[in-house]
Each structure stands twice: as C-alpha cells, then as structure tokens.
Design a protein around this motif. Structure first.
Motif, PDB file in Angstrom:
ATOM      1  N   LEU A  65       0.811  -1.218   0.000  1.00 53.63           N
ATOM      2  CA  LEU A  65       0.000   0.000   0.000  1.00 53.63           C
ATOM      3  C   LEU A  65       0.844   1.267   0.000  1.00 53.63           C
ATOM      4  N   TYR A  66       1.923   1.257   0.769  1.00 51.03           N
ATOM      5  CA  TYR A  66       2.647   2.512   0.926  1.00 51.03           C
ATOM      6  C   TYR A  66       3.843   2.638  -0.001  1.00 51.03           C
ATOM      7  N   ILE A  67       4.263   1.529  -0.636  1.00 47.26           N
ATOM      8  CA  ILE A  67       5.370   1.645  -1.592  1.00 47.26           C
ATOM      9  C   ILE A  67       4.876   1.372  -3.014  1.00 47.26           C
ATOM     10  N   ALA A  68       4.189   0.221  -3.222  1.00 46.89           N
ATOM     11  CA  ALA A  68       3.809  -0.168  -4.584  1.00 46.89           C
ATOM     12  C   ALA A  68       2.809   0.802  -5.214  1.00 46.89           C
ATOM     13  N   CYS A  69       1.772   1.178  -4.465  1.00 45.27           N
ATOM     14  CA  CYS A  69       0.740   2.064  -5.035  1.00 45.27           C
ATOM     15  C   CYS A  69       1.290   3.436  -5.424  1.00 45.27           C
ATOM     16  N   PRO A  70       1.994   4.125  -4.513  1.00 46.34           N
ATOM     17  CA  PRO A  70       2.568   5.406  -4.923  1.00 46.34           C
ATOM     18  C   PRO A  70       3.556   5.264  -6.085  1.00 46.34           C
ATOM     19  N   LEU A  71       4.313   4.165  -6.101  1.00 46.47           N
ATOM     20  CA  LEU A  71       5.276   3.936  -7.176  1.00 46.47           C
ATOM     21  C   LEU A  71       4.551   3.809  -8.517  1.00 46.47           C
ATOM     22  N   MET A  72       3.440   3.055  -8.517  1.00 50.42           N
ATOM     23  CA  MET A  72       2.659   2.891  -9.733  1.00 50.42           C
ATOM     24  C   MET A  72       2.112   4.233 -10.216  1.00 50.42           C
ATOM     25  N   ALA A  73       1.554   4.997  -9.276  1.00 49.02           N
ATOM     26  CA  ALA A  73       0.922   6.267  -9.639  1.00 49.02           C
ATOM     27  C   ALA A  73       1.953   7.276 -10.120  1.00 49.02           C
ATOM     28  N   ALA A  91       5.744   1.113 -13.673  1.00 49.68           N
ATOM     29  CA  ALA A  91       4.346   1.212 -13.214  1.00 49.68           C
ATOM     30  C   ALA A  91       3.674  -0.155 -13.284  1.00 49.68           C
ATOM     31  N   GLU A  92       3.890  -0.836 -14.398  1.00 52.61           N
ATOM     32  CA  GLU A  92       3.297  -2.164 -14.587  1.00 52.61           C
ATOM     33  C   GLU A  92       3.791  -3.136 -13.512  1.00 52.61           C
ATOM     34  N   SER A  93       5.111  -3.143 -13.292  1.00 51.19           N
ATOM     35  CA  SER A  93       5.688  -4.082 -12.331  1.00 51.19           C
ATOM     36  C   SER A  93       5.213  -3.783 -10.919  1.00 51.19           C
ATOM     37  N   SER A  94       5.190  -2.502 -10.540  1.00 53.63           N
ATOM     38  CA  SER A  94       4.782  -2.211  -9.162  1.00 53.63           C
ATOM     39  C   SER A  94       3.302  -2.495  -8.961  1.00 53.63           C
ATOM     40  N   ALA A  95       2.485  -2.310 -10.016  1.00 55.70           N
ATOM     41  CA  ALA A  95       1.062  -2.646  -9.882  1.00 55.70           C
ATOM     42  C   ALA A  95       0.894  -4.140  -9.629  1.00 55.70           C
ATOM     43  N   GLU A  96       1.623  -4.946 -10.397  1.00 53.02           N
ATOM     44  CA  GLU A  96       1.428  -6.386 -10.290  1.00 53.02           C
ATOM     45  C   GLU A  96       1.960  -6.931  -8.964  1.00 53.02           C
ATOM     46  N   ARG A 155       0.342   4.347 -22.793  1.00 52.29           N
ATOM     47  CA  ARG A 155      -0.306   5.663 -22.731  1.00 52.29           C
ATOM     48  C   ARG A 155      -1.636   5.584 -21.970  1.00 52.29           C
ATOM     49  N   LEU A 156      -2.479   4.603 -22.346  1.00 51.56           N
ATOM     50  CA  LEU A 156      -3.810   4.516 -21.734  1.00 51.56           C
ATOM     51  C   LEU A 156      -3.739   4.123 -20.265  1.00 51.56           C
ATOM     52  N   SER A 157      -2.847   3.183 -19.956  1.00 52.63           N
ATOM     53  CA  SER A 157      -2.769   2.784 -18.545  1.00 52.63           C
ATOM     54  C   SER A 157      -2.155   3.894 -17.702  1.00 52.63           C
ATOM     55  N   ALA A 158      -1.272   4.695 -18.299  1.00 52.34           N
ATOM     56  CA  ALA A 158      -0.699   5.814 -17.552  1.00 52.34           C
ATOM     57  C   ALA A 158      -1.774   6.849 -17.222  1.00 52.34           C
ATOM     58  N   VAL A 159      -2.770   6.995 -18.118  1.00 55.05           N
ATOM     59  CA  VAL A 159      -3.883   7.911 -17.830  1.00 55.05           C
ATOM     60  C   VAL A 159      -4.604   7.461 -16.560  1.00 55.05           C
ATOM     61  N   MET A 160      -4.854   6.151 -16.477  1.00 54.96           N
ATOM     62  CA  MET A 160      -5.546   5.627 -15.298  1.00 54.96           C
ATOM     63  C   MET A 160      -4.659   5.743 -14.059  1.00 54.96           C
ATOM     64  N   GLY A 161      -3.378   5.424 -14.215  1.00 51.78           N
ATOM     65  CA  GLY A 161      -2.455   5.518 -13.090  1.00 51.78           C
ATOM     66  C   GLY A 161      -2.340   6.940 -12.567  1.00 51.78           C
ATOM     67  N   ALA A 162      -2.330   7.899 -13.503  1.00 47.63           N
ATOM     68  CA  ALA A 162      -2.196   9.299 -13.098  1.00 47.63           C
ATOM     69  C   ALA A 162      -3.434   9.760 -12.332  1.00 47.63           C
TER      70      ALA A 162
END
Lengths: 237, 252
Positions: A65-73, A91-96, A155-162
């Motif tokens: 929660l405190y490392i992977a999520c912020p890293l993805m975003a 982003a992909e790796s930290s999400a997974e 590009r599209l997943s970065a929109v969601m991540g942002a």
C-alpha cells in the motif's frame, strides 16, 4: 514514440538467468522471520497466538500500500510527462507486485479478524480503502491486458495511473468520514514502540525481509517486462 | 462569420449543412466548440433514442427488483432507499457512457473530429456535457420512480435532492467520459468500463448516498455539510484532471 527495444536487457546475461540469487536470499529471509515469529517470539498476552499474523500483515501492507501504489501512480504520471518506456514498465511491475502484497494483506486481515473480533469482515475505514484500492489496481492490470500495441497500452494505462494519484486521498477521506458517522469496532494495531523488545525485534526483521522480497520481485518483474518488450520489438521488426 | 467557423460548423453539425447565424460569436471558441460537440452528440441520441430507452428501462426494472427483494418489515425504507437510488444511478449512467466514443469510432468519424480545428479539451468538455444531460435525464425519471416505489417522504426537500444528484452526476460524467475514451481503444470496452470506473466512483457514490439519506430523513443540512464539501471537491479535482489527461487518450 520512444518504444525502442531495450537492448541492454537482452545483452545482460544476468537478466536471462532462470533463478535470481536475490530471490533465494529474500525467500530464505522471509522463512527465517516466520520461524522466528512462530517459535522464538513470545505469545501476546491479550491477543494470543493470532497476533503473530501481524508479522506478515503489517510488512505486506507497508510494501503493497505505501510503496507499490505510490510507485505505480508516480511512474504513470512520469510516463505521461517524459514518455520513457522504462517508467511504464516500472508502473506495470509495481502494480502487479503490489497487487500480490495487497492480496496478502486482505487474506491475513480477515483470518486475524475472525479470531479476535469474531467476524471475518468489518467495513472499517482502513480495510474499506484497501479493498477499493486493490480493485482499482486490478482494473488497471485488466486494462493493460486489453490493449494490443505496447505504445497505446503504456499511454492509456498511464492515464488511469495518473488519475489514481488523485483518487487515493479521496477514497481515504470518504471512508474515514463514512465510518466517522457510524462508529464501529476500531482496529487496534499494536504500536511498535509499545511492543516488548523481543516482539519489536521480530517485527523489524519481518519488515526488512518483506521489503527485500518486494524489491526483489519488483526487479525481476521489471526485467522480465524488458525482455518481453524486446521480443515483441524483434517479432514486429 | 469567418471561414474557420464555417469549417467548424460543417465538421460538427450533422443536422444542418447550411450555415446558421450564431449569437454566441463573442463567446470564447472553447465554450462554443464544446457546446457544439454536446449538441451533436445529443442530437444523435435524440434521433435514435436507443441508449436512453435502454438505460431508462434498466433503471425502472432495477427499482422494481429492489422493491420486491426488500422486506419492509425488516429494513425501514429510509435505510435502503438512498443506496438503491445510487446503485441505479451509477449503473444506468454507465450504460450511456459506453456509447459515448463507440459511436464515433465505428465509422472512423473520430479521426475527422480530431482533424477539425476543435481543441481536444473542447471535444472532451462537449462529450462530458452531453453525458451529463444524458445521465441527468435518466435520473429525472429514476428519482420519482424510487420515491414512488419506496414511498419516501421527500416533501420540500426536492430541490436539495436534485442538487445532490446533479453534483454527483457531474463527477460521474467527467470520470466516466474519460474512461470511456480509454476503454474505446481496447478489446473489452463494455466489460472494462465498469471495472475501471467503479473504484473511482466510490468517493462520489458514498457522499451522494449519505447526503441523500440526511436530506430524506429531514435532518438539518449541517449534518450533510462534510458530504457536500467532498462532492464539490471531487467534482473540481476530477473535472479538471480529466480535461488535462484526456489528450493522452488520443493516438498521436
């Protein structure tokens, strides 16, 4: 865009090797911490043996929660900015890997709750926020799987991540207020400083072990995505 | 009227091929373009009415099903109705959002839209406005249905209730339109949209349902103030953020 094949990942023989030495070290560390927690750490007088689940639960929450999520975003936001393919892979790796650790949190939590609160699930603020965040990351990964070309996938997943950067504080605030109006049982997590020295030592070691496991898995997943992209680039070339 | 304006009109207006005089000549072109995009989408919807009818039928059916699975002797209507209201609004809204970009991608009309001189931000704002009207129209029909079926004592609180509904509909349309643009580029558009949007609707649906509950119970408005603030903050942040990131959903 800047989606050149990552030649560095292919030419690096360490990346191609099957078993990562770091993974072995991390797994040994996690097993050692579990052994220490189960057999060599005193049982909590009030919470009983179930308290030992915190040696897995809390470190997994910190990593997921405190490392992977912020890293993805943050790496999604960074990708939109400079369009570097490595940020998309991060982003992909930290999400997974984050989804895995958040899953550990969501599995160990109810097991503890059943023995201590007498119920599997409580709609408490922290739990509710975690489950929505988990669902959001799951949606993010499904989106990644549904886009064909690497460039538009990034590009599209970065929109969601942002957008997730803004979502997280809102979810947190909403569920805090929601529970504020309907007071229920409160999670009483043992505060680290109030722990007896032996428990504190185990707790700190387990945090270190799980963080090591998290970063080793993240590194492996990141390298794997580099190899995958290189293969795709070679096939389409 | 300049040549530019005439070009815009031809590109955006499926209804009229002749140039109509515009009184909004002094308005900034952003607002004017956005309104034209919204008008175009609503006109297409008005002529076919397929999505609107589907969403309305869905909403009414959902109210009926909720009513018949509800045991009035076990749970007071007041405890259930706000939740029912927002479940129906959320899902019927999604039915319309899916269609937002699919319509234009079908005949490659989207490329034409992007090639026109309208800015991407104006295209997005127009789409959000059209979806807002769409969602609000469904809510106009669903709200009385819920009030009627659950026998809710709304009394003089109609204005407030409509205010809450519109505030939430704005955030719902902005986030939903953005993700509809994202999902339109994927293989699983219809399936993916709820998966992506529902976690984002959480900070919208919880305050909306809570505020509706406060209003329906006839409690003082101050009890719902935190929820109103949250709704307003969500709208401001997400409408702005969606406009900023929308251009990234378009292939360069």
């Amino acid at each position: 865009m800047t989606h050149s094949p990552t030649t560095t990942a292919v030419s690096d023989p360490r990346a191609v090797r099957g078993v990562d030495a770091w993974l072995v070290i991390a797994l040994v560390a996690v097993v050692a911490v579990c052994v220490r927690a189960i057999w060599f750490t005193p049982v909590d007088a009030m919470l009983g043996a179930a308290q030992k689940i915190f040696y897995v639960h809390v470190p997994a929450a910190i990593a997921g929660l405190y490392i992977a999520c912020p890293l993805m975003a943050i790496s999604s936001l960074g990708y939109l900015w400079i369009k570097d393919e490595r940020l998309d892979r991060l982003a992909e790796s930290s999400a997974e890997v984050g989804l895995l650790f958040m899953g550990m949190v969501l599995v160990t939590g109810p097991i503890w709750a059943r023995t201590s609160w007498g119920t599997w699930w409580v709609w408490e603020a922290r739990i509710t926020a975690t489950v929505f965040l988990w669902l959001m990351v799951l949606g993010y990964l499904v989106l990644r799987g549904a886009v064909e070309t690497p460039e538009s996938r990034a590009r599209l997943s970065a929109v969601m991540g942002a957008l997730a950067v803004i979502l997280v504080p809102f979810v947190h605030l909403t569920v805090r207020l929601f529970r504020g109006m309907h007071p229920g049982p409160v999670v009483l997590k043992p505060e680290a400083p109030s722990l007896p020295p032996e428990m504190l030592t185990t707790f700190l070691w387990s945090n270190l072990a799980f963080l090591l496991l998290f970063f080793v898995l993240l590194r492996m997943r990141y390298r794997w995505s580099g190899l995958r992209n290189a293969v795709v680039a070679m096939e389409t070339a | 009227m300049s040549a530019d304006d005439r070009h815009r009109d031809r590109a955006l207006d499926p209804a009229t091929h002749h140039v109509t005089p515009h009184a909004t000549h002094h308005a900034p072109s952003f607002v004017r373009d956005a309104l034209r995009i919204a008008r175009k989408d609503l006109l297409i919807e008005f002529r076919t009415r397929s999505a609107f009818l589907a969403a309305t039928v869905f909403a009414v059916l959902a109210v009926a099903i909720f009513r018949f699975t509800w045991d009035p002797t076990a749970i007071p209507a007041m405890d259930l109705a706000p939740g029912v209201l927002w479940v129906i609004f959320t899902f019927s809204g999604l039915l319309g959002l899916n269609r937002s970009f699919a319509l234009e991608l079908a005949e490659r009309a989207y490329d034409g839209l992007l090639a026109s001189q309208v800015s991407r931000e104006a295209i997005f704002t127009g789409k959000v406005l059209a979806n807002l009207v769409f969602v609000a129209a469904i809510q106009t029909l669903a709200l009385p249905a819920v009030v009627l079926f659950f026998d809710l004592p709304v009394g003089g609180a109609w204005g407030l209730l409509i205010g809450i509904v519109l505030l939430a509909a704005l955030g719902l349309s902005a986030v939903g339109t953005l993700f509809a643009a994202v999902a339109a580029n994927t293989r699983l558009a219809e399936l993916l949209l709820p998966m992506m949007t529902l976690p984002f609707f959480v900070p919208l649906v919880i305050p909306a349902a809570q505020a509706s509950a406060v209003v329906l119970r006839g409690l003082p408005l101050s009890a719902a103030m935190d929820w109103f603030k949250l709704l307003l903050a969500f709208d401001l942040m997400f409408v702005f953020a969606s406009i900023v990131v929308f251009p990234f959903t378009i292939e360069e």
